[in-house]
Every structure is written in C-alpha cells, then in structure tokens.
Design a protein around this motif. Structure first.
Motif, PDB file in Angstrom:
ATOM      1  N   GLU A 129       0.845  -1.195   0.000  1.00  0.00           N
ATOM      2  CA  GLU A 129       0.000   0.000   0.000  1.00  0.00           C
ATOM      3  C   GLU A 129       0.877   1.240   0.000  1.00  0.00           C
ATOM      4  O   GLU A 129       1.998   1.225   0.507  1.00  0.00           O
ATOM      5  CB  GLU A 129      -0.910   0.024   1.226  1.00  0.00           C
ATOM      6  N   LYS A 130       0.342   2.351  -0.537  1.00  0.00           N
ATOM      7  CA  LYS A 130       1.069   3.611  -0.587  1.00  0.00           C
ATOM      8  C   LYS A 130       0.485   4.568   0.449  1.00  0.00           C
ATOM      9  O   LYS A 130      -0.727   4.591   0.666  1.00  0.00           O
ATOM     10  CB  LYS A 130       0.964   4.233  -1.979  1.00  0.00           C
ATOM     11  N   TYR A 131       1.369   5.370   1.054  1.00  0.00           N
ATOM     12  CA  TYR A 131       0.961   6.285   2.117  1.00  0.00           C
ATOM     13  C   TYR A 131       1.577   7.660   1.919  1.00  0.00           C
ATOM     14  O   TYR A 131       2.737   7.772   1.552  1.00  0.00           O
ATOM     15  CB  TYR A 131       1.406   5.736   3.484  1.00  0.00           C
ATOM     16  N   LYS A 132       0.764   8.687   2.192  1.00  0.00           N
ATOM     17  CA  LYS A 132       1.277  10.059   2.189  1.00  0.00           C
ATOM     18  C   LYS A 132       1.740  10.401   3.604  1.00  0.00           C
ATOM     19  O   LYS A 132       1.399   9.735   4.577  1.00  0.00           O
ATOM     20  CB  LYS A 132       0.189  11.042   1.762  1.00  0.00           C
ATOM     21  N   SER A 133       2.496  11.491   3.709  1.00  0.00           N
ATOM     22  CA  SER A 133       3.032  11.925   5.005  1.00  0.00           C
ATOM     23  C   SER A 133       1.947  12.094   6.053  1.00  0.00           C
ATOM     24  O   SER A 133       2.106  11.694   7.199  1.00  0.00           O
ATOM     25  CB  SER A 133       3.787  13.249   4.850  1.00  0.00           C
ATOM     26  N   GLU A 134       0.825  12.690   5.656  1.00  0.00           N
ATOM     27  CA  GLU A 134      -0.237  12.938   6.629  1.00  0.00           C
ATOM     28  C   GLU A 134      -0.791  11.640   7.204  1.00  0.00           C
ATOM     29  O   GLU A 134      -1.154  11.579   8.370  1.00  0.00           O
ATOM     30  CB  GLU A 134      -1.346  13.792   6.037  1.00  0.00           C
ATOM     31  N   TRP A 135      -0.847  10.593   6.404  1.00  0.00           N
ATOM     32  CA  TRP A 135      -1.334   9.311   6.906  1.00  0.00           C
ATOM     33  C   TRP A 135      -0.311   8.668   7.824  1.00  0.00           C
ATOM     34  O   TRP A 135      -0.672   8.003   8.788  1.00  0.00           O
ATOM     35  CB  TRP A 135      -1.674   8.377   5.762  1.00  0.00           C
ATOM     36  N   LEU A 136       0.967   8.853   7.524  1.00  0.00           N
ATOM     37  CA  LEU A 136       2.010   8.280   8.366  1.00  0.00           C
ATOM     38  C   LEU A 136       2.083   8.977   9.724  1.00  0.00           C
ATOM     39  O   LEU A 136       2.405   8.353  10.726  1.00  0.00           O
ATOM     40  CB  LEU A 136       3.372   8.382   7.662  1.00  0.00           C
ATOM     41  N   CYS A 137       1.786  10.273   9.747  1.00  0.00           N
ATOM     42  CA  CYS A 137       1.844  11.034  11.001  1.00  0.00           C
ATOM     43  C   CYS A 137       0.572  10.900  11.832  1.00  0.00           C
ATOM     44  O   CYS A 137       0.614  11.070  13.050  1.00  0.00           O
ATOM     45  CB  CYS A 137       2.089  12.514  10.709  1.00  0.00           C
TER      46      CYS A 137
ATOM     47  N   ALA B 295       7.431   5.599  -3.010  1.00  0.00           N
ATOM     48  CA  ALA B 295       6.548   4.843  -3.897  1.00  0.00           C
ATOM     49  C   ALA B 295       6.332   5.641  -5.178  1.00  0.00           C
ATOM     50  O   ALA B 295       6.447   6.872  -5.183  1.00  0.00           O
ATOM     51  CB  ALA B 295       5.210   4.584  -3.207  1.00  0.00           C
ATOM     52  N   GLU B 296       6.030   4.952  -6.238  1.00  0.00           N
ATOM     53  CA  GLU B 296       5.749   5.627  -7.499  1.00  0.00           C
ATOM     54  C   GLU B 296       4.439   6.396  -7.395  1.00  0.00           C
ATOM     55  O   GLU B 296       3.499   5.960  -6.735  1.00  0.00           O
ATOM     56  CB  GLU B 296       5.650   4.601  -8.629  1.00  0.00           C
ATOM     57  N   SER B 297       4.415   7.553  -8.042  1.00  0.00           N
ATOM     58  CA  SER B 297       3.184   8.343  -8.105  1.00  0.00           C
ATOM     59  C   SER B 297       3.196   9.164  -9.386  1.00  0.00           C
ATOM     60  O   SER B 297       4.226   9.300 -10.041  1.00  0.00           O
ATOM     61  CB  SER B 297       3.046   9.242  -6.876  1.00  0.00           C
ATOM     62  N   LYS B 298       2.041   9.719  -9.740  1.00  0.00           N
ATOM     63  CA  LYS B 298       1.925  10.493 -10.971  1.00  0.00           C
ATOM     64  C   LYS B 298       2.678  11.813 -10.888  1.00  0.00           C
ATOM     65  O   LYS B 298       3.134  12.339 -11.887  1.00  0.00           O
ATOM     66  CB  LYS B 298       0.460  10.766 -11.286  1.00  0.00           C
ATOM     67  N   HIS B 299       2.768  12.368  -9.684  1.00  0.00           N
ATOM     68  CA  HIS B 299       3.383  13.677  -9.495  1.00  0.00           C
ATOM     69  C   HIS B 299       4.539  13.572  -8.505  1.00  0.00           C
ATOM     70  O   HIS B 299       4.581  12.670  -7.675  1.00  0.00           O
ATOM     71  CB  HIS B 299       2.345  14.679  -8.980  1.00  0.00           C
ATOM     72  N   GLU B 300       5.437  14.542  -8.569  1.00  0.00           N
ATOM     73  CA  GLU B 300       6.594  14.557  -7.662  1.00  0.00           C
ATOM     74  C   GLU B 300       6.168  14.818  -6.215  1.00  0.00           C
ATOM     75  O   GLU B 300       6.720  14.262  -5.282  1.00  0.00           O
ATOM     76  CB  GLU B 300       7.578  15.630  -8.118  1.00  0.00           C
ATOM     77  N   TYR B 301       5.178  15.713  -6.042  1.00  0.00           N
ATOM     78  CA  TYR B 301       4.698  16.052  -4.695  1.00  0.00           C
ATOM     79  C   TYR B 301       3.188  15.920  -4.660  1.00  0.00           C
ATOM     80  O   TYR B 301       2.529  16.225  -5.649  1.00  0.00           O
ATOM     81  CB  TYR B 301       5.123  17.480  -4.315  1.00  0.00           C
TER      82      TYR B 301
ATOM     83  N   LYS C 271       4.977  13.440  -1.767  1.00  0.00           N
ATOM     84  CA  LYS C 271       5.677  12.160  -1.814  1.00  0.00           C
ATOM     85  C   LYS C 271       4.761  11.061  -1.269  1.00  0.00           C
ATOM     86  O   LYS C 271       3.968  11.279  -0.357  1.00  0.00           O
ATOM     87  CB  LYS C 271       6.949  12.199  -0.962  1.00  0.00           C
ATOM     88  N   TRP C 272       4.889   9.886  -1.838  1.00  0.00           N
ATOM     89  CA  TRP C 272       4.185   8.700  -1.353  1.00  0.00           C
ATOM     90  C   TRP C 272       5.242   7.697  -0.896  1.00  0.00           C
ATOM     91  O   TRP C 272       6.341   7.644  -1.455  1.00  0.00           O
ATOM     92  CB  TRP C 272       3.339   8.083  -2.469  1.00  0.00           C
ATOM     93  N   TYR C 273       4.898   6.903   0.091  1.00  0.00           N
ATOM     94  CA  TYR C 273       5.832   5.951   0.686  1.00  0.00           C
ATOM     95  C   TYR C 273       5.192   4.571   0.782  1.00  0.00           C
ATOM     96  O   TYR C 273       3.963   4.446   0.834  1.00  0.00           O
ATOM     97  CB  TYR C 273       6.236   6.414   2.100  1.00  0.00           C
ATOM     98  N   GLU C 274       6.033   3.563   0.845  1.00  0.00           N
ATOM     99  CA  GLU C 274       5.571   2.197   1.082  1.00  0.00           C
ATOM    100  C   GLU C 274       6.615   1.473   1.931  1.00  0.00           C
ATOM    101  O   GLU C 274       7.770   1.873   1.974  1.00  0.00           O
ATOM    102  CB  GLU C 274       5.311   1.462  -0.235  1.00  0.00           C
ATOM    103  N   LEU C 275       6.138   0.428   2.600  1.00  0.00           N
ATOM    104  CA  LEU C 275       7.038  -0.358   3.441  1.00  0.00           C
ATOM    105  C   LEU C 275       8.088  -1.062   2.592  1.00  0.00           C
ATOM    106  O   LEU C 275       7.805  -1.502   1.483  1.00  0.00           O
ATOM    107  CB  LEU C 275       6.247  -1.442   4.186  1.00  0.00           C
ATOM    108  N   ILE C 276       9.275  -1.171   3.125  1.00  0.00           N
ATOM    109  CA  ILE C 276      10.305  -1.994   2.511  1.00  0.00           C
ATOM    110  C   ILE C 276      10.025  -3.418   2.955  1.00  0.00           C
ATOM    111  O   ILE C 276       9.956  -3.714   4.139  1.00  0.00           O
ATOM    112  CB  ILE C 276      11.717  -1.561   2.972  1.00  0.00           C
ATOM    113  N   GLN C 277       9.815  -4.293   1.995  1.00  0.00           N
ATOM    114  CA  GLN C 277       9.518  -5.685   2.320  1.00  0.00           C
ATOM    115  C   GLN C 277      10.809  -6.484   2.371  1.00  0.00           C
ATOM    116  O   GLN C 277      11.636  -6.394   1.479  1.00  0.00           O
ATOM    117  CB  GLN C 277       8.563  -6.267   1.303  1.00  0.00           C
ATOM    118  N   HIS C 278      10.937  -7.245   3.433  1.00  0.00           N
ATOM    119  CA  HIS C 278      12.148  -8.073   3.589  1.00  0.00           C
ATOM    120  C   HIS C 278      11.859  -9.507   3.256  1.00  0.00           C
ATOM    121  O   HIS C 278      10.871 -10.044   3.389  1.00  0.00           O
ATOM    122  CB  HIS C 278      12.670  -7.986   5.031  1.00  0.00           C
TER     123      HIS C 278
END
Length: 127
Positions: free
Chosen positions: A70-78, A112-118, A120-127
């Motif tokens: 899943e992809k997450y924005k900063s506001e969701w992470l905070c 994470a990949e997204s359509k726009h530069e800002y 930023k979107w993030y995703e967990l690093i899977q091990h």
C-alpha cells in the motif's frame, strides 16, 4: 560520510550527505537544529530537532499498522491528531523530514511511485 565539528559560537555540528545537525548555545540553554539539504531544489531547510524527532516518533508509531504494497502520504504516516493542528508550512516541513529519514534509512520505508513529484508517497520496505 559523517563529520563532527566543534565551534565556540555554535557548539557541535554533525554532517552527513543530506543533513547537518547543529547545537546552538544561547542564554536560555541549547537549541538543536537540523539543516536538511534538498539536492533536487538546491536548497537547505532549518528544522528544529524537536520537530524532526516528533515527526519520526509519529511515523515509527504508524509502521506496525501499515500494509505491505500500500502507498501512504506523510499525513497518513503522522496521523490526524499530529497532522491537523500543523500549519501548511509545518506540514511541508514534516514532509521534508520524512523524505530525509527515508533517504538516510532511518525508517523502513521507500519512495513509492506516483503520478506527481509532490506530495511524496511511501511504502514499506519488504524483507
């Protein structure tokens, strides 16, 4: 690469490739700042270390609830309780902090990949 410099006027300065930590001494005590350097924009941002650490704590608290893929924005992470009271400038500052933490490997996240530069979107690093 990390360097530590001690200067009489500012105190300790710690440097790496993407940020600088400065301990500034004044009559009220010591205030810590982190200077984040944005290579893409060729700009530096001064962030109070307490704010940087508060953002890191909020994101670290959210990590166990994140879903791989899943992809997450900063506001969701905070989280809403932390994010909503922030001014627009503080929200941008929080986003810069998270991006810096990801670049420096302080969080188990990647961009994470997204359509726009800002934003930023993030995703967990899977091990």
């Amino acid at each position: 690469m990390r360097d530590v410099i001690n200067t009489p006027k500012t105190g300790d300065i710690e440097c790496n490739d993407t940020s600088i930590s400065i301990s500034c001494k004044n009559h009220a005590g010591t205030t810590m700042y982190i200077i984040l350097y944005d290579y893409d924009r060729n700009r530096a941002y001064t962030i109070p270390a307490a704010f940087y650490n508060a953002v890191r704590y909020q994101v670290e608290e959210s990590i166990p609830g994140l879903i791989p893929g899943e992809k997450y924005k900063s506001e969701w992470l905070c989280g809403d309780a932390f994010w909503e009271p922030l001014s627009d400038g503080e929200k941008r500052m929080a986003g810069r902090c998270i991006a810096n933490m990801v670049v420096n490997g302080l969080l188990p996240l990647r961009f994470a990949e997204s359509k726009h530069e800002y934003p930023k979107w993030y995703e967990l690093i899977q091990h």
